[in-house]
Design an enzyme around this catalytic site. Structure first.
Site, PDB file in Angstrom:
ATOM      1  N   LYS A 123       1.228  -3.244   8.992  1.00 13.95           N
ATOM      2  CA  LYS A 123       2.418  -2.405   9.080  1.00 13.95           C
ATOM      3  C   LYS A 123       3.610  -3.272   9.480  1.00 13.95           C
ATOM      4  CE  LYS A 123       2.067   1.550  11.106  1.00 13.95           C
ATOM      5  NZ  LYS A 123       1.802   2.583  12.127  1.00 13.95           N
ATOM      6  N   SER A 161       6.311   5.029   8.437  1.00 17.32           N
ATOM      7  CA  SER A 161       7.457   5.586   9.152  1.00 17.32           C
ATOM      8  C   SER A 161       8.507   4.535   9.452  1.00 17.32           C
ATOM      9  CB  SER A 161       6.981   6.226  10.455  1.00 17.32           C
ATOM     10  OG  SER A 161       6.090   7.277  10.178  1.00 17.32           O
ATOM     11  N   PHE A 162       8.039   3.309   9.762  1.00 19.15           N
ATOM     12  CA  PHE A 162       8.972   2.266  10.184  1.00 19.15           C
ATOM     13  C   PHE A 162       9.261   1.261   9.082  1.00 19.15           C
ATOM     14  CE2 PHE A 162       6.880   3.844  13.975  1.00 19.15           C
ATOM     15  CZ  PHE A 162       7.938   4.041  14.860  1.00 19.15           C
ATOM     16  N   GLY A 163       8.398   1.164   8.095  1.00 15.61           N
ATOM     17  CA  GLY A 163       8.595   0.173   7.054  1.00 15.61           C
ATOM     18  C   GLY A 163       7.419   0.163   6.097  1.00 15.61           C
ATOM     19  N   LEU A 181       0.818  -1.207   0.000  1.00 17.75           N
ATOM     20  CA  LEU A 181       0.000   0.000   0.000  1.00 17.75           C
ATOM     21  C   LEU A 181       0.853   1.258   0.000  1.00 17.75           C
ATOM     22  CD1 LEU A 181      -2.806  -0.905   2.568  1.00 17.75           C
ATOM     23  CD2 LEU A 181      -2.969  -0.843   0.080  1.00 17.75           C
ATOM     24  N   GLY A 182       2.023   1.207   0.592  1.00 11.46           N
ATOM     25  CA  GLY A 182       2.881   2.392   0.631  1.00 11.46           C
ATOM     26  C   GLY A 182       3.919   2.242   1.726  1.00 11.46           C
ATOM     27  N   GLN A 183       4.746   3.258   1.872  1.00 12.26           N
ATOM     28  CA  GLN A 183       5.835   3.256   2.844  1.00 12.26           C
ATOM     29  C   GLN A 183       5.404   4.006   4.077  1.00 12.26           C
ATOM     30  OE1 GLN A 183       8.706   1.689   2.395  1.00 12.26           O
ATOM     31  NE2 GLN A 183       9.546   2.251   4.364  1.00 12.26           N
ATOM     32  N   ASP A 189       0.138  16.054  15.974  1.00 15.51           N
ATOM     33  CA  ASP A 189       0.430  16.102  14.532  1.00 15.51           C
ATOM     34  C   ASP A 189      -0.856  15.913  13.730  1.00 15.51           C
ATOM     35  OD1 ASP A 189       1.844  16.332  12.200  1.00 15.51           O
ATOM     36  OD2 ASP A 189       2.660  14.306  12.226  1.00 15.51           O
TER      37      ASP A 189
END
Length: 1373
Positions: A1034, A1010-1012, A1006-1008, A1137
């Site tokens: 994730k 923060s951790f992987g 699905l996408g990148q 955030d």
């Protein structure tokens, strides 16, 4: 075959008919488009496919030379093409999967030269990717000359076509160079099924993440659903519901009113081979292929364009066909062009089957052997000509008997002089018809015969009697001197007065000729032919069969008797010498009864030069690691004196997937081959190595080909040429009004270097991770007087594109030809993959060492991995180090080594193979130290106990003090001064959220995060009453540190405490084993920022625009986000955030607070590193957060206002035009965002309330929801936190206690309770003016519901034990 042109009125008419019937003929929201769509030159024409579900006809996508990004173009509605799909020279298109994700069936009702799918010369296409293509009903496939196309050997075409023997797949990227990987094979968890092709049993897939769909064997030839359930027998391709013929994607036989049926019901008719239509629909279809036709007809229960052979319409107004009595009458003719000219067999073929010709017939056949039989086949049925018949200059005709059924010439239109039958200058015409068996009538007009030297006058007189025209002709109409008499003489000489030449035209004029009686001058005839040498005569090339090498053009007399006659000869070849002469045609007689005339001498004239054609047969081979030999043949048409060639070459970037994959699995290493052909070139500087078979056998030679193999190759080459000619003739539409652009002039403007003996000054770092995105410059060299060259100073084992241009003597003025190109790879360099310099080592704790070594400076293509051999006695252990791991750490760590002496060697592996092993490096792993005597233990034990007790006391003291401080605190959070510190308390402990790894299945990326990487997958048993659930998974990178892994799990632990409909749910954790997985609720529509940007209306959308969200939809989004934040606030969490990128959109468009930190890598530019600290989202931060690092619920409200601004602007960047430093100062000085264009006042007033400079003046999230609750959808009450039992109003005693806790801030709070519900003055624009707190003139009340709550309730932001959610990874706040 239909025309290849895309535009035109017939297409428009078809489109109107299909559009009117689309809703009743197909169950989806799309349209039926047709009768064919041609997309060329401009990629934006793809928008024509926007709403197409079925293309009733062909689809052409071709000749788009400018590379574009096609990722924004997606046509999921298109499922069926009824004819064929053709792709040709579309630059920049890398895959069809995103373009046509749901294309399921190509019916092949009409084919492109026997093919239903043609992919030809697509230079950038990397894979076909049509993962939903299940059936090509008729025809074969042709995939040819696609230099970068892979994933062809992984497709089993027998699952799509009934027969694969006629498929033609050649000239594409070699399979060994592709490294095709089906999903899961690299991780040794294959997801695709296997079949056997050419005795190879392998996995079948379209791309690296798309398997080829195969239905279960129990379905037989039936289609199946995505879940492998068998469809109804009438379904084709796929279906949505098993055994239901109303949910088919396409129909096996016919489609009618939403149902697939084996035959059309009574009262309906088959149409275009796939659907049933009624009579009214058939009657209203315009016939695009025949202007004379009255529309479509119905015959044999089929709606078709014309009656079949042997049938005719029973009346001009009827739609039905009846059998003909004898030959079927067929009327031919064109209302606009009334004269039908027959000058070849091809033009005669247009009259095949015609019995009545409406108009005139002009026969002008000048050459051809045994042509009469062909003309009889095509024109023998003509019975009536309504106009005149004119036969002139037809030297190939001996008789007119090929018009064997002609019985009537009406003469409704006549030539000047009232002629209905005109025969002029037919050198071999000897007979008209056999008048003993012929009855021909010329109803009106006269006859004319002249200059037919072999036609007897008696034959002409006989025709007068039979046709009934005797007495109509005058004496001059049938000249007895120039009919039947071969002798002729010309006494006068015509002189040319001027000549003008172009590349394909000549204008000549000659002096005025005046015979004694000017009235006897009929016309002039110009004769011309190609003449390489000046030795031709007037009678060259003529024989009794009518062959004549001279071309002839009739020239009428100039209107002005004093003017000079002339002619424009066009259609000539450039740089070609022509012989030309002129004859005057007169009727003047002299005393000796010979014809008096005039003739010129033969003039030789050459046309101008033009741009040459492309060089032919370009070949390239490598003879060393730095040279490529190139050879070609001269162009077919030099169009001038061929002077030199321009050779241009460009280094090609490596395939992008080489940088992404981990090639530590040996069987997955991609193989590359250099150009190893043999070319006889004198400039070869290195002797090629001869492969030795061993022993006394000597060099290996290729076995000679048999005659059968040679014949098969010859036939295949001929067929390939025929196909390419057919392709080019079908798709290239002439545009004579367009000026040709100079290829070389355009190319030369972009060259970065030029030299006759060019050295490639290549300074690019081969290990640059972005190298595969680099566009390398072209270099060029000039080659004189030969068709071969050697390109030197190239990189080893690197792919180059080589372009060859032909240039003639006019190149400076006209430019050179277009290019012919070839791709070739240099040979690998010996020793290039060897690791230079020494291998060093560093000791590490826990019996580990770290090996470091330098990278090869100029490797063969690309280093894929390194291999380490190490051991204490023998080097019996191996460790693989991927390219990505080496680039990250600069070496490799060897863990869990036993004490002792070790040796290690390292070897690099590149695209060409393995390099040499390094010299061994020696290192020592010491044994762990132990206590030398028991006294050490006795002394150390009490000390350890004291330290443990002391530590417990300190921890209790710190905990007690922290609890007391929290009671007096104001709920603020300060950024850590040492964010890299973490304690043992941070270690993750498995609990009831733990999920077994075997219950998780990963499907696609699905996408990148923060951790992987984040994957879509399926989890079993994670949701109550659901056997399987689609989830987001994730992961953490393999190379992540221990701290990063702990942060990854602790971030998941935060989510365990959340149970709110508007906060993304955690479903489980897999912490046992590697890799660590976090299972989250799947949000199929991605983050809110990307979703909002997808709603932006594009420029020039042809009235097909995506609708931006309405005010009610914006309010709905705002309420859902506020509800999620209210839940976090109630649970004493601070987000820190909040932004559109960190909100997620579900399948039903519900917006939820995201799993925090997933979008950091995607939107890295939204963050700013202040000083030496971590990344900060400064454009979303409140003034107090920017100044003091203070984060509270009030700062989250400020960020919420920015999110509202993002929603109103469809995710524009806040403070556009200001740098991060400028935003920092601007916000801290009181600056606010502008009001977005077309933003509703209600929404902007809500933004302004959130942007109060004083944090205590901002509304709480509950107050925000209360102000807009009446605008929310009814379902909001059922699922929201706001209306839940958890959201109970606080007791009055609690409110009083919290108010007493903050006396120091009360002086900044207005005493008037109404101030809390009033809006502020409109903020200033980006001029830097500050927004003051307090009411101003013209303020508006946002919502009365603010007053319904207790005054100053929104000020109670400082709460006991309030916690903060962690910012995404690498932030220090």
């Amino acid at each position: 075959m239909k025309s290849g042109s895309g535009g035109g009125s017939p297409t428009s008419l078809w489109g109107l008919v299909f559009l009117s019937a689309a809703l009743s003929l197909w169950p989806t929201s799309g349209e039926i488009c047709g009768p064919g769509i041609d997309i060329r030159n401009d990629y934006q024409q793809l928008k024509r496919l926007e709403n197409c579900t079925v293309i009733e006809g062909f689809l052409h996508i071709l000749l788009i030379s400018k590379a574009e990004d096609y990722r924004s173009y997606r046509f999921p509605k298109l499922t069926v093409i009824t004819e064929y799909l053709l792709l040709f020279r579309v630059a920049g298109l890398e895959s069809l999967g995103d373009l046509f994700p749901n294309l399921t069936v190509i019916r092949g009702w009409k084919l492109f030269y026997n093919y239903a799918l043609v992919i030809f010369e697509m230079t950038n296409l990397k894979d076909i990717g049509l993962y939903n293509l299940r059936n090509i009903t008729r025809g074969a496939i042709r995939i040819e000359k696609n230099a970068d196309l892979c994933y062809l050997s992984t497709i089993d075409w027998s699952l799509i076509l009934d027969a694969v023997s006629n498929n033609y797949i050649v000239g594409n990227k070699p399979p060994k160079e592709c490294g095709d990987l089906c999903p899961g094979t690299l991780e040794e968890k294959p997801m695709c099924e296997k079949t056997t092709i050419n005795n190879e049993y392998n996995y079948r897939c379209w791309t690296t993440n798309r398997c080829q769909k195969m239905c279960p064997s129990v379905c037989g030839k039936r289609a199946c659903t995505e879940n492998n359930e068998c469809c109804h027998p009438e379904c084709l391709g796929s279906c949505h519901t098993p055994d239901d013929n109303t949910t088919c994607v396409a129909c096996r036989h016919y489609y009618y009113k939403g149902v697939c049926v084996p035959a059309c019901p009574p009262g309906t008719y088959r149409f275009e081979g796939w659907r049933c239509v009624d009579r009214d629909f058939c009657a209203n279809i315009p016939n695009a292929e025949s202007s004379d036709s009255d529309g479509f007809v119905i015959h044999d229960d089929e709606c078709m364009q014309e009656c079949p052979s042997g049938f005719i319409r029973n009346s001009t107004q009827s739609m039905y066909c009846i059998p003909c009595e004898g030959p079927c009458p067929k009327v031919c003719g064109d209302e606009e062009k009334k004269t039908k000219t027959i000058d070849s067999v091809t033009s005669a073929q247009m009259l095949q089957g015609c019995t009545i010709l409406k108009g005139n017939l002009l026969i002008n056949i000048r050459r051809g052997n045994n042509i009469a039989s062909e003309l009889e086949n095509f024109m023998g049925l003509i019975e009536v000509v309504t106009g005149y018949v004119k036969i002139r200059h037809s030297h190939a005709l001996v008789s007119l008997s090929f018009l064997k059924n002609l019985r009537l010439i009406l003469g409704e239109e006549q030539l000047e002089g009232n002629y209905s039958f005109y025969v002029l200058d037919n050198q071999n015409l000897q007979q008209l018809w056999d008048w003993n068996h012929r009855n021909l009538t010329v109803r009106s007009g006269k006859m004319y015969f002249a200059f037919n030297p072999k036609l007897c006058v008696s034959e002409i007189y006989r025709m007068e009697e039979v046709t009934g025209t005797k007495g109509r002709q005058s004496k001059g109409d049938i000249n007895t001197r120039n009919n039947g008499e071969r002798a002729s003489c010309e006494s006068d000489v015509l002189r040319f007065t001027s000549t003008t030449t172009w590349k394909n035209r000549i204008i000549i004029t000659w002096h005025r000729y005046r015979p004694p009686d000017y009235r006897d001058l009929i016309s002039f005839t110009v004769y011309y032919k190609e003449a390489p040498f000046k030795n031709v005569t007037e009678y060259d090339g003529q024989d009794a069969c009518g062959s004549n090498s001279w071309n002839m053009v009739d020239v009428d007399l100039p209107p002005n008797k004093e003017g000079e006659p002339g002619i424009l000869l066009h259609g000539l070849k450039p740089w070609t010498q022509y012989a030309v002469y002129v004859k005057a045609v007169t009727l003047t007689m002299v005393e000796n009864d010979h014809i008096r005339g005039a003739k010129s001498e033969i003039l030789y004239i050459r046309t101008n030069a033009s741009v040459p054609s492309i060089p032919l047969d370009v070949l390239s081979a490598s003879n060393s690691s730095s040279q490529l030999i190139v050879k070609w043949n001269p162009p077919t048409l030099p169009n001038g004196n061929l002077s030199y060639y321009i050779v241009r070459w460009q280094r090609q970037p490596q395939d992008g997937y080489l940088y992404r994959h981990n090639y530590c699995s040996k069987d997955k290493i991609p193989i590359r081959k250099y150009a190893d052909g043999t070319i006889d070139v004198e400039e070869v500087t290195e002797n090629p190595k001869t492969e030795v078979c061993g022993g006394d056998k000597g060099p290996c030679c290729a076995c000679p080909k048999t005659e059968a193999e040679k014949q098969a190759e010859k036939e295949e080459a001929e067929y390939r040429k025929v196909f390419e000619n057919f392709l080019h003739n079908s798709i290239f539409v002439p545009r004579p009004e367009r000026r040709r652009r100079d290829v070389m002039q355009v190319a030369n403007t972009t060259m970065s270097s030029r030299s006759r003996n060019t050295t490639v000054a290549d300074t690019y770092n081969i290990t640059d991770p972005e190298e595969f995105e680099t566009e390398y410059p072209f270099f060029e060299s000039r080659v004189d007087n030969k068709e071969r060259t050697v390109i030197s100073n190239l990189r080893p084992f690197t792919l180059y594109r080589i372009d060859i241009h032909s240039c003639n003597h006019e190149a400076e003025k006209l430019g050179c030809s277009a290019s012919n190109f070839v791709f070739a790879r240099t040979m690998p360099a010996e020793g290039a993959d060897d690791i230079p310099g020494p291998v060093t080592w560093e000791p590490r704790p826990e019996n580990s060492i770290f090996l470091k070594w330098p990278e090869p400076e100029n490797p063969n293509g690309l280093i894929l991995m390194y291999e380490i051999k190490y051991g204490s006695q023998v080097e019996d252990q191996r460790e693989c180090v991927s390219r990505q791991e080496y680039r990250k750490y600069g070496g490799a760590k060897l863990n869990r080594l036993n004490p002792g002496n070790y040796t290690a060697r390292i070897q690099a592996t590149s695209l060409s193979g393995n390099g040499s092993w390094t010299d061994p490096v020696f290192f020592y792993v010491p044994a762990k130290t132990t206590y030398e005597n028991f006294m050490h233990l006795i002394i150390a034990l009490p000390v350890a106990i004291l330290l443990i007790v002391g530590g417990l006391v300190i921890m209790l003291y710190v905990f007690h003090r922290k609890r007391n401080n929290s009671r007096l605190g104001n709920g603020v959070l300060y950024a850590s001064v040492n964010p890299e510190y973490f304690s043992a308390a941070d270690v993750y402990v498995p609990d009831e959220w733990e999920v077994a790894r075997e219950k998780i299945t990963m499907n696609r990326e699905l996408g990148q995060g923060s951790f992987g990487m984040v994957y879509e997958g399926v989890a079993k048993g994670v949701v109550k009453d659901e056997p399987e659930t689609r989830v987001a998974i994730k992961t953490v990178n393999e190379a992540a540190s221990m701290r990063e892994r702990i942060e990854f799990l602790n971030e998941a632990s935060v989510m365990k405490e959340f149970n709110c409909h508007h906060v993304v749910r955690l479903l489980g954790v897999v912490s046992q084993g590697q890799p660590t997985l976090v299972i989250m609720e799947l949000m199929t529509r991605g983050d809110l920022k990307s979703y909002l940007r997808s709603l932006r209306p594009e420029v020039e959308q042809n009235n097909l625009v995506l609708i931006p969200p309405s005010l009610s939809k914006m309010i709905q989004m705002a309420g859902e986000i506020a509800d999620g934040m209210a839940y976090l606030n109630a649970n004493k969490f601070v987000h820190r955030d909040l932004a559109a990128r960190n909100c997620m959109v579900a399948e039903d468009f519900t917006v939820k607070i995201g799993d925090f930190g997933m979008t950091r890598d995607i939107y890295e530019t939204d963050y700013y590193r202040k000083g030496g600290k971590g990344l900060l989202p400064v454009r979303w931060m409140s003034p107090e957060s920017l100044k003091d690092g203070v984060f509270t619920t009030h700062s989250d409200v400020w960020s919420f206002g920015v999110v509202l601004w993002e929603i109103a602007t469809l995710a524009e960047q806040p403070y556009q035009g200001l740098s991060n430093e400028q935003v920092l100062r601007f916000v801290m000085e009181g600056g606010l965002l502008d009001k977005p264009d077309n933003c509703p006042d209600m929404l902007f007033e809500l933004m302004r309330m959130c942007w109060q400079y004083n944090p205590k003046m901002r509304p709480s999230f509950l107050e925000i929801i209360g102000s807009i609750k009446d605008e929310m959808e009814p379902s909001f009450q059922e699922v929201s936190f706001y209306y839940s039992e958890e959201n109970k109003p606080p007791e009055p005693e609690e409110l009083e206690m919290e108010l007493e806790m903050e006396p120091e801030n009360m002086e900044s709070v207005p005493l008037d309770p109404s101030a809390s519900s009033a809006s502020l003055p409109l903020p200033e624009r980006h001029s830097g003016h500050k927004a003051e707190n307090g009411p101003g003139p013209g303020v508006l009340v946002l919502r009365a519901s603010f007053d319904e709550r207790q005054p100053y309730a929104h000020m109670n932001g400082g709460r006991a034990n309030e916690r903060a959610l962690p910012l995404p990874q690498s932030s220090t706040c």
